[in-house]
Design a protein around this motif. Sequence first.
Motif, PDB file in Angstrom:
ATOM      1  N   TRP A  20       0.858  -1.176   0.000  1.00 23.53           N
ATOM      2  CA  TRP A  20       0.000   0.000   0.000  1.00 23.53           C
ATOM      3  C   TRP A  20       0.900   1.234   0.000  1.00 23.53           C
ATOM      4  N   PHE A  21       0.564   2.170  -0.857  1.00 21.02           N
ATOM      5  CA  PHE A  21       1.206   3.469  -0.905  1.00 21.02           C
ATOM      6  C   PHE A  21       0.117   4.527  -0.781  1.00 21.02           C
ATOM      7  N   ARG A  22       0.527   5.757  -0.542  1.00 19.58           N
ATOM      8  CA  ARG A  22      -0.445   6.851  -0.488  1.00 19.58           C
ATOM      9  C   ARG A  22       0.169   8.114  -1.065  1.00 19.58           C
ATOM     10  N   GLN A  23      -0.716   8.985  -1.523  1.00 26.45           N
ATOM     11  CA  GLN A  23      -0.273  10.256  -2.082  1.00 26.45           C
ATOM     12  C   GLN A  23      -1.244  11.350  -1.670  1.00 26.45           C
ATOM     13  N   ALA A  24      -0.712  12.328  -0.960  1.00 32.15           N
ATOM     14  CA  ALA A  24      -1.496  13.488  -0.560  1.00 32.15           C
ATOM     15  C   ALA A  24      -1.320  14.587  -1.595  1.00 32.15           C
ATOM     16  N   PRO A  25      -2.253  15.518  -1.706  1.00 32.38           N
ATOM     17  CA  PRO A  25      -2.142  16.610  -2.694  1.00 32.38           C
ATOM     18  C   PRO A  25      -0.832  17.367  -2.529  1.00 32.38           C
ATOM     19  N   GLY A  26      -0.121  17.539  -3.643  1.00 32.57           N
ATOM     20  CA  GLY A  26       1.117  18.301  -3.630  1.00 32.57           C
ATOM     21  C   GLY A  26       2.317  17.552  -3.089  1.00 32.57           C
ATOM     22  N   LYS A  27       2.137  16.272  -2.772  1.00 28.00           N
ATOM     23  CA  LYS A  27       3.239  15.483  -2.225  1.00 28.00           C
ATOM     24  C   LYS A  27       3.519  14.281  -3.107  1.00 28.00           C
TER      25      LYS A  27
ATOM     26  N   THR B 243      -4.632  11.694   5.593  1.00 29.88           N
ATOM     27  CA  THR B 243      -5.477  11.998   4.444  1.00 29.88           C
ATOM     28  C   THR B 243      -4.676  11.885   3.155  1.00 29.88           C
ATOM     29  N   ALA B 244      -5.161  11.055   2.239  1.00 29.76           N
ATOM     30  CA  ALA B 244      -4.445  10.818   0.979  1.00 29.76           C
ATOM     31  C   ALA B 244      -5.256   9.875   0.110  1.00 29.76           C
ATOM     32  N   LEU B 245      -4.809   9.738  -1.122  1.00 30.62           N
ATOM     33  CA  LEU B 245      -5.307   8.695  -2.009  1.00 30.62           C
ATOM     34  C   LEU B 245      -4.438   7.460  -1.762  1.00 30.62           C
ATOM     35  N   TYR B 246      -5.060   6.364  -1.403  1.00 30.51           N
ATOM     36  CA  TYR B 246      -4.330   5.147  -1.059  1.00 30.51           C
ATOM     37  C   TYR B 246      -4.370   4.168  -2.232  1.00 30.51           C
ATOM     38  N   TYR B 247      -3.179   3.709  -2.607  1.00 33.20           N
ATOM     39  CA  TYR B 247      -3.028   2.811  -3.741  1.00 33.20           C
ATOM     40  C   TYR B 247      -2.594   1.423  -3.272  1.00 33.20           C
ATOM     41  N   CYS B 248      -3.207   0.424  -3.865  1.00 25.63           N
ATOM     42  CA  CYS B 248      -2.769  -0.961  -3.715  1.00 25.63           C
ATOM     43  C   CYS B 248      -1.791  -1.264  -4.846  1.00 25.63           C
TER      44      CYS B 248
ATOM     45  N   GLN C 141      -9.833   7.047  -1.826  1.00 26.18           N
ATOM     46  CA  GLN C 141      -9.579   8.261  -1.052  1.00 26.18           C
ATOM     47  C   GLN C 141      -9.888   8.036   0.419  1.00 26.18           C
ATOM     48  N   VAL C 142      -8.956   8.442   1.262  1.00 25.95           N
ATOM     49  CA  VAL C 142      -9.151   8.454   2.714  1.00 25.95           C
ATOM     50  C   VAL C 142      -9.015   9.898   3.183  1.00 25.95           C
ATOM     51  N   THR C 143     -10.039  10.384   3.848  1.00 23.53           N
ATOM     52  CA  THR C 143     -10.028  11.740   4.379  1.00 23.53           C
ATOM     53  C   THR C 143     -10.299  11.672   5.877  1.00 23.53           C
ATOM     54  N   VAL C 144      -9.381  12.254   6.648  1.00 24.20           N
ATOM     55  CA  VAL C 144      -9.507  12.248   8.105  1.00 24.20           C
ATOM     56  C   VAL C 144      -9.755  13.678   8.567  1.00 24.20           C
ATOM     57  N   ALA C 145     -10.895  13.907   9.144  1.00 23.32           N
ATOM     58  CA  ALA C 145     -11.270  15.236   9.605  1.00 23.32           C
ATOM     59  C   ALA C 145     -10.799  15.444  11.044  1.00 23.32           C
ATOM     60  N   SER C 146     -10.328  16.667  11.301  1.00 24.85           N
ATOM     61  CA  SER C 146      -9.833  16.977  12.657  1.00 24.85           C
ATOM     62  C   SER C 146     -10.961  17.393  13.582  1.00 24.85           C
TER      63      SER C 146
END
Length: 123
Positions: free
Chosen positions: A36-43, A91-96, A118-123
């Motif tokens: 599993w990898f993830r990518q957040a906006p701008g990263k 929070t990021a798009l998670y890739y398998c 997409q995984v979004t974690v609200a504070s």
Amino acid sequence: QVQLVESGGGLVQAGGSLRLSCAASGRTFSLLAMGWFRQAPGKEREFVAAITRGAGSTYYADSVKGRFTISRDNAKNTVYLQMNSLKPEDTALYYCTARPGYISRLTDEYDYWGQGTQVTVAS
């Protein structure tokens, strides 16, 4: 070829949990190391977790160690990512992802990728 389809993403409050699933088809699943990898906006895309073909070994990024658990069910051709104690920075798009042979933490060493969930974690 290997087809990977992720599911299980969504919106969750900080401290909550989600379980991602990735269904694989097209090749003998038990011969594939999974990750599993993830990518957040701008990263850049970053490593999260990986598991060997027989599930004997797992690797985790330091940022998720102790909170996330990767597992697989070779009879169901599925890999999972249980995510607990989620933080807004998760929070990021998670890739398998999958590769024949040995386990890896490196993006470039994986041959097959899903579309992401997409995984979004609200504070």
